[in-house]
Write an enzyme that holds these catalytic residues in place. Structure first.
Site, PDB file in Angstrom:
ATOM      1  N   GLY A   1      -3.034 -44.140  13.310  1.00 14.62           N
ATOM      2  CA  GLY A   1      -4.096 -43.211  12.940  1.00 14.62           C
ATOM      3  C   GLY A   1      -5.068 -43.051  14.114  1.00 14.62           C
TER       4      GLY A   1
ATOM      5  N   ASP B   1       7.688 -39.733  24.597  1.00 18.11           N
ATOM      6  CA  ASP B   1       6.531 -39.779  23.708  1.00 18.11           C
ATOM      7  C   ASP B   1       5.437 -38.887  24.293  1.00 18.11           C
ATOM      8  OD1 ASP B   1       4.250 -40.440  22.253  1.00 18.11           O
ATOM      9  OD2 ASP B   1       4.724 -42.573  22.159  1.00 18.11           O
TER      10      ASP B   1
END
Length: 321
Positions: free
Chosen positions: A49, A270
């Site tokens: 998060g 990524d």
């Protein structure tokens, strides 16, 4: 890769042995669950998060016959209450919460496992409490530095995903687009959940579109309640630079935890947390083994990432047993 090499899969689904809400002060109560073997090797799992919350899949990176698996929803998200709250919600408070959970569970030392923001929090915790860590297993390293935030919210990832970026910035007025994080932080300060929902979804969909190499940049986000917590907490933490005293602190002070053994699993492609941070961390942490997964992005569930993480937790279990 050798043709005979078989990638490891997640362990089978398991149910918690127990779950409960732990009051930690400041009006917050954390959802905590324990899975696996009650007398096994303790491991604390830190979700991403900020604001992501735990999922059943996070239990499955560990052999339940060998590990005592402890998971919790960080302040303001998942099943912790109050949901979406930014009040008394800082990195230091989260570190204190981890220690309260450790004491409550009667754990002396534990393995620390975290991905993305969970990797940030793992390093921040180890920086202050290295003596409580048996080691660290990290995925998708994020150091919460200005250069990483600029890559994702100013100039960088938008060059690769112009379609998803357009959906992120379209709701903003021209004068808001110079500082995407600040603009959404201010919009998400709207107290009415329904009124702020379009902005929360726009924020969360940008990240969701870039997580997996197999992802669809136009795919809708399924859970608007989870998106609300994610958007509010991410803008809160990112606007305040992770609540660290200075930029680059975790890397600068790696000597406070680099005596610990560690494994870093990083997707080569990524684009949420690019490999540069994992590479720099590994250079500053000689006892950590960096595994660059050549066919993976950011998602924890990509096959090569799952294989590396399960092998890492198995190796720690063999060593610690």
């Amino acid at each position: 890769m050798d043709a005979s090499y078989t990638r490891r899969l997640l362990y089978p689904p398991i149910r918690p042995l127990e779950s409960f809400h732990l009051p930690v002060g400041d009006g917050h109560e954390l959802y905590v669950e324990e899975c696996g073997r009650p007398d096994g090797i303790p491991v604390i799992t830190l979700h991403g998060g900020p604001g992501g919350g735990v999922s059943p899949a996070l239990r499955r990176f560990f052999d339940p016959r060998r590990y005592r698996i402890i998971l919790f929803d960080q302040r303001g998200c998942g099943r912790s209450t109050p949901h979406g709250s930014l009040e008394n919600n800082t990195t230091q408070k989260l570190i204190e919460d981890i220690e309260k959970i450790r004491v409550h569970m009667g754990v002396d030392q534990w393995l620390v496992f975290g991905g993305s923001w969970g990797a940030t929090l793992s390093l921040a915790y180890a920086r202050e409490h290295a003596d409580r860590c048996l080691g660290l297993v990290l995925r998708g390293v994020f150091l919460c530095t200005q250069i990483e935030l600029d890559w994702f919210y100013r100039q960088g990832a938008n060059m690769l995903f112009p379609d998803a970026w357009e959906r992120l910035v379209d709701p903003l007025a021209p004068e808001e687009r110079d500082d995407i994080i600040k603009a959404y932080y201010e919009r998400l300060a709207e107290p009415d959940l329904v009124r702020r929902r379009p902005d929360a979804l726009a924020w969360a969909r940008w990240e969701s579109a870039l997580i997996s190499m197999a992802g669809d940049p136009s795919a809708p986000l399924a859970d608007p309640i989870r998106a609300d917590a994610l958007a509010r907490l991410e803008t809160h933490y990112f606007l305040h630079k992770g609540f660290f005293e200075r930029d680059g602190l975790l890397l600068e002070e790696a000597d406070r935890f680099n005596q610990l053994p560690g494994v870093i699993v990083q997707g080569r492609y990524d684009v949420v947390t690019p490999p540069r941070s994992a590479w720099a961390l590994a250079r500053a942490w000689p006892r950590a083994r960096l595994q660059m997964i050549g066919d993976a992005g950011h998602a924890a569930g990509e096959p090569g990432v799952v294989d590396a993480l399960v092998r890492a937790t198995d190796a720690f279990a063999a060593r610690l047993t």
